[in-house]
Structure formats: C-alpha cells, structure tokens
Design an enzyme around this catalytic site. Sequence first.
Site, short mmCIF file in Angstrom:
data_model
loop_
_atom_site.label_atom_id
_atom_site.label_comp_id
_atom_site.label_asym_id
_atom_site.label_seq_id
_atom_site.Cartn_x
_atom_site.Cartn_y
_atom_site.Cartn_z
CG ASP A 71 -0.16 -0.07 2.55
OD1 ASP A 71 0.83 -0.82 2.63
OD2 ASP A 71 -0.53 0.64 3.50
CD GLU A 136 4.01 0.51 7.15
OE1 GLU A 136 4.70 0.73 8.16
OE2 GLU A 136 3.62 1.44 6.39
CD GLU A 162 8.49 1.34 5.51
OE1 GLU A 162 8.56 2.33 4.74
OE2 GLU A 162 7.41 0.88 5.95
ZN LIG Z 1 6.45 2.70 4.45
#
Ligand SMILES: [Zn+2]
Length: 380
Positions: A71, A136, A162
Amino acid sequence: MDEKRAIKILTDLLAIDSANDHESLVADYIAALFANYPVQIERITYKPGRNNLVVTLGNKGPLLGFSGHEDVVDAGNQTNWQFPPFTPTLYDGKIYGRGASDMKSGLAAMIVSMLDLLESGKKLPGRIRLLASVGEETGEYGAAQLTKKGYVQDLDGLIIGEPSNFNIRVTHKGIIDYYVSSSGKCVHSSIPQEGKNAIMPLIQFAQQAQSLMDSHQEKDPILGSLTHVISQIQGGNQINSVPDQAWLSGNIRTTPKYPNDQICGELEQIIAKLNSEGAKLSIRYSYPEVPLPDQSNSQLARLAQEVVQQEFGKDCEFTAGTGATDASEYIQAGNFPVIILGPAEGKTDHQPNEFIKIEDYLLGCKLYQVLAWRFWQEYI
Ligand SMILES: [Zn+2]
C-alpha cells in the site's frame, strides 16, 4: 542486472493506485513476475481486493526475510504534484510517483534481487521469503495477519525495505493509540443529582493517566523518553443538560523500557479503579505497535553495515526511527534480528512529488542480492 527491467518493475508498481486499498493488484503483478520460476507463491487475503503476498525462494538453508508493503498513502491534492502521482515519470535522474520512496522502490529492489538470484544459474545455499503486506500505512494489519498465520516464525533474519538512505535503522518507538469513552445519565442541569455526568470521570482519567505516564522518566539510550499526549476530548450536547456521553483519545510513543503490555495494563488499572468508584469507562485501542528493540549488536546489522560500506562504498550509520513499521508485528513471532534498510532517502515520504534517485534504486537492487549471499554464507 537488467537495469531496464528493474526500472520497469518499479514504474509498473508505481502505476498501480494502491492508496490504502487494492493491494491485490500489486500482489497479482508480483506473482506474475515469479510465475515461471521454482518458487512458492501464496496469497493471503485480508479482505476482498486486499491480498498479502508471500514468495519463498529455495528449499533449505538459512531463511532471510524481505519485507515490503504494497500500500501507499493517499496522494492528497493532485494539483500539488509536478507529475500525476500514479503516472510514474523519469525526470532528471529520478523516478517520481506516489510510493517511489515509501516504499515501492524498496519492494521492487527486493523483487529484482530475487529474480536476479533465480536467474544467476548458481546453486543458492539458502532461502529468501518476500513478505509483501497490506495496510502498513493504516495499522500494519497485513503484517499482523502474516505473523499470526506462521509466515514469519521460521525466519533467521529480516530486512525491511523502508526508506533509510542506505543507513540501517536499528530501533524505533512503538505506538499506542487509545480511546476512552464514558457513559452517564442525561438529565436537566437543574437537577444534576438525578443524573450522572460522563465528563467528570473522564477528566479524572485524563489527569491520572497523564501523571502516571509523565512519571515514566527512564530514558532509552537511543529513543529517549516515552511520550503521551491526550489528543482529543469531546462530550455533552447542551449547556443545560448533564452529559451522558464523553470520550477522549490519547497517543503514546513507547520505548522498550516501558513495553506496550505494561502501559496498556496501567491504563486499564486506572479505569478499573475509577469504575469501582462509580464511573462507567471503557478503553479500546487502534492497532497498537510495539517498539523495535535495539538491533545494533545483531550479526545481521553488523553484516549489512559492512556490506554497504565496503562493497558499495557508502556511508552507513545505525539510526533510530520515529515511526513504527511492519517490524512491530513481525518481531512478535520470534527471536530473529530485524533491520530497516532501504534505498530511498525518505525525504519525500507522504508528500507530493515523491521520488527516488534512479541510481539509488539500482544500487538497492544490487545491495539486497549481495546481502542475501553474505547472509547465507554467514548463517550456514
Ligand atoms: Zn512505508
């Protein structure tokens, strides 16, 4: 590495509007990339249209997890974007699009590295499991689902892609978002003795919770103090009625010194005591996330730092994060090291004109591949 393919995979992912929904489109796209390879592909449905995807490469040997979320956050006001957010655009050495930094670039780089490993013709001495999660950005519930269903407990190490600008985030705070509601009895304000004011016990709760949280002074050496903010409060309908409903919300950023279980227990104790004195309070939580304890002494963190510095000639520091990640869920499955390491700078996350430098993205594709090899060699 086929750089053209690597860039196409990222731009294809960026063209999918998976803002807080529709992750199945991402899952289907990734599954198709792996369709002709000897890997295990599993879709784990959270809700219709929202599939997590797990791709496992290899049958034996050390198991390294690659984690990325499918997402992205909402694009916001599209007129603030130089290029439309879901029309990925290459410009001036960068790739623009919602998710370019957070974190379809990390996800794509992990996918590319797995494809390259599968095509390398070499016998791979270990395994990789790609965990592509839903939701997330709105509560890490995809990662929670994968954790509960047993996709995580057998990992020997986990890398979360990330954005970290090639530094290694080794710890981050946890989050407890909570709501306390209070019920009473509504009567005319001229006869308050016949009603029950819902606001007053809520104020008592707010004061007691704040002073208890403020008393938690012991600092984490990297993350600092636990923080607590009562962020919303509302109650009553009319100036001359005793209010029968009131609620408040609070946001706590936890550290490993004060684990989530302890803090939730303390809040619940305050409520139990006030209720025993006649209040009618109840508490609920919205996707609490536990802190990631310091991983800087782990073999994985040291190995990753060595690879980034020595094999890629980049600065690589251990850093602390401000927000939670899917790690908050995954670490609940077992005792394996977790690091956050991604190719994007992270400066444009959740902002218009989000981008990643093409050079950094391609470096990330290579980095994950080298890391997998080094991990396998060290963990065998
Ligand atoms: Zn993220």
